[in-house]
Design an enzyme around this catalytic site. Sequence first.
Site, PDB file in Angstrom:
ATOM      1  N   SER A 301       0.819  -1.210   0.000  1.00 52.36           N
ATOM      2  CA  SER A 301       0.000   0.000   0.000  1.00 52.36           C
ATOM      3  C   SER A 301       0.859   1.270   0.000  1.00 52.36           C
ATOM      4  CB  SER A 301      -0.939  -0.034   1.206  1.00 52.36           C
ATOM      5  OG  SER A 301      -1.907   0.972   1.136  1.00 52.36           O
ATOM      6  N   ASP A 312      10.073   5.439 -10.068  1.00 53.14           N
ATOM      7  CA  ASP A 312       9.617   5.981 -11.354  1.00 53.14           C
ATOM      8  C   ASP A 312      10.211   7.348 -11.652  1.00 53.14           C
ATOM      9  OD1 ASP A 312       8.170   3.696 -11.508  1.00 53.14           O
ATOM     10  OD2 ASP A 312       6.202   4.625 -11.692  1.00 53.14           O
ATOM     11  N   LYS A 326      -0.550  -4.201  -3.183  1.00 51.25           N
ATOM     12  CA  LYS A 326      -1.869  -3.687  -2.782  1.00 51.25           C
ATOM     13  C   LYS A 326      -2.019  -2.273  -3.332  1.00 51.25           C
ATOM     14  CE  LYS A 326      -4.883  -2.423   1.059  1.00 51.25           C
ATOM     15  NZ  LYS A 326      -5.156  -1.068   0.517  1.00 51.25           N
TER      16      LYS A 326
END
Length: 571
Positions: A301, A312, A326
Amino acid sequence: MNQKKSNRFMPLIMAVCVVVGILIGTFYANLFSGNRLSIINSSSNKINNLLHIIDDQYVDTVSINGLVEKAMPQILAELDPHSVYISAKDVQAANDELKGSFSGVGIEFTIRKDTIHVENVIKNGPAERAGVAAGDKIVSVDGKPFVGKEVTQTEAMRRLKGPKDTKVKIGVVRYGEKGVRYFTITRGDIPQHSISATYMLDESTGYIKVKNFGENTYPELLIALAKLSQERFTNLVIDLRGNTGGYLASAVQMVNEFLPKDRLIVYTEGRKSKRQEFRSDGRGSYQSIPLVVLIDEGSASASEIFAGAIQDNDRGTIIGRRSFGKGLVQQPIAFNDGSMIRLTVARYYSPSGRCIQKPYTAGDGTSYEEDLLNRYQHGEFFYQDSIKHTGPAYHTVIGRSVYGGGGITPDIFIPEDTADVTSYYKEASMSGLIIQFAYNYTDNNRGKLMEYKTVDELSDYLVKQNTVEQFVKFAAANGLRRRNLMIRKSHKLLERFINSRIIYNMLDEQDWVEYLNQSDPAIDAALKVFKDGTAFPKKPAEPAKDGKQAMATRSFDAAWHRVTPTTFANA
């Protein structure tokens, strides 16, 4: 004349007949059809109507509230693995972990042999101020005995927690003393810390262990960074291993400290939820420090939001194993009776556009829960090439390939070490015998152990005590047959696990983390990255002539074995 009178009363007579007919029809419809007419009028009310019928006509008396409590989780389970129902009695406990504090007595306890054992006492907390000490056994609460089968974690929490400034009287048995001591504790606010360790790994590398993302995690991070700044750190490791997540806002605030202005951190989107983007504001104080983030299969999460944003944006290096996966956003919705649901309303997407959520089949919770076991059996914990990417390739800011379809795949892979794992070690660790032995050893030797104030001093002392041999004798007396060859093979693992638990019992969580990090290949990999100056990812090489792209993921030739802490209750 009579005919005129008859014509005059005819409408009234007909109306009366119609009303009587409706009443008779309704009576027989209710008697024989089970209210089916009202049911078919609206299928959305079918469950409500079913409950009314059961309450009205079922052969035995039924608790409708009980039926609803049992049905709610089942209904939500048909949607996705993370939409859940929380009963009114469990709401506070479900929310306490991520809140900045809760009201209680300030102890960490476990239950052994139907008795509460105080494992740790919160420093400067109500219990410590009253005189309660680690190792005490609670035998009464508010003048009534509290031992035996009635001692459960739920009941213990109910009796010990309570509103601030209220009092609770407990009776304890202390090791080496006869009789019962009594303490009256005034309940108070007990802080819940998300950051369990902050220290220097070496002269230039700071380390921060984040357990979850709660209400106060971001302020705690700023305090931790300020502490490391005083020690002049120039590199940073953030450890998110085993961190199951928490609040999105906390993760976004923390990532913001490390990103330049206007970088996408994460976005959410759902059928009824428009795309919502979260971007950095450029005010972060640590935008250029070399950074490593540690993750594993227990990172989920908000942990994945943090790691995904760093990866990224090519802001740091991710080390470890593929995270849990998740990526569903839950919205809490409360009911009048105090219960609530956490309903999935959107999905998380990392800056490159990949969905963090791993695949699932609606209603099939079993397969979803067994995913980590399947990964283990498939070899993903041990071999980088065993990682299955079910989604398409996405690209970071500088063009590195990353993949969706379930979790964050690290830049540097750390396999789990099984070389010294034996069936004896597995049974010793999974049976709870190591935890039991460590507690008994701590309790029986507390006076001597208190002489050692640092993790290094206590660790050196425990090695000299040959705790492994002492454990083996204890285990044999409790049903685990001695296996000398296996014990020799797993000796280092056994010693590490046993001594770590004793250190945890005697010192604090930071000391426990420091001890485990001393022989952790993921930490070694992070230090190597800083030494090599490769914390900031490099732009990938051009494709080779045969068209094959160089792999974005590197492998570090090391392994580690994680010792998982026992989860104690806090009150």
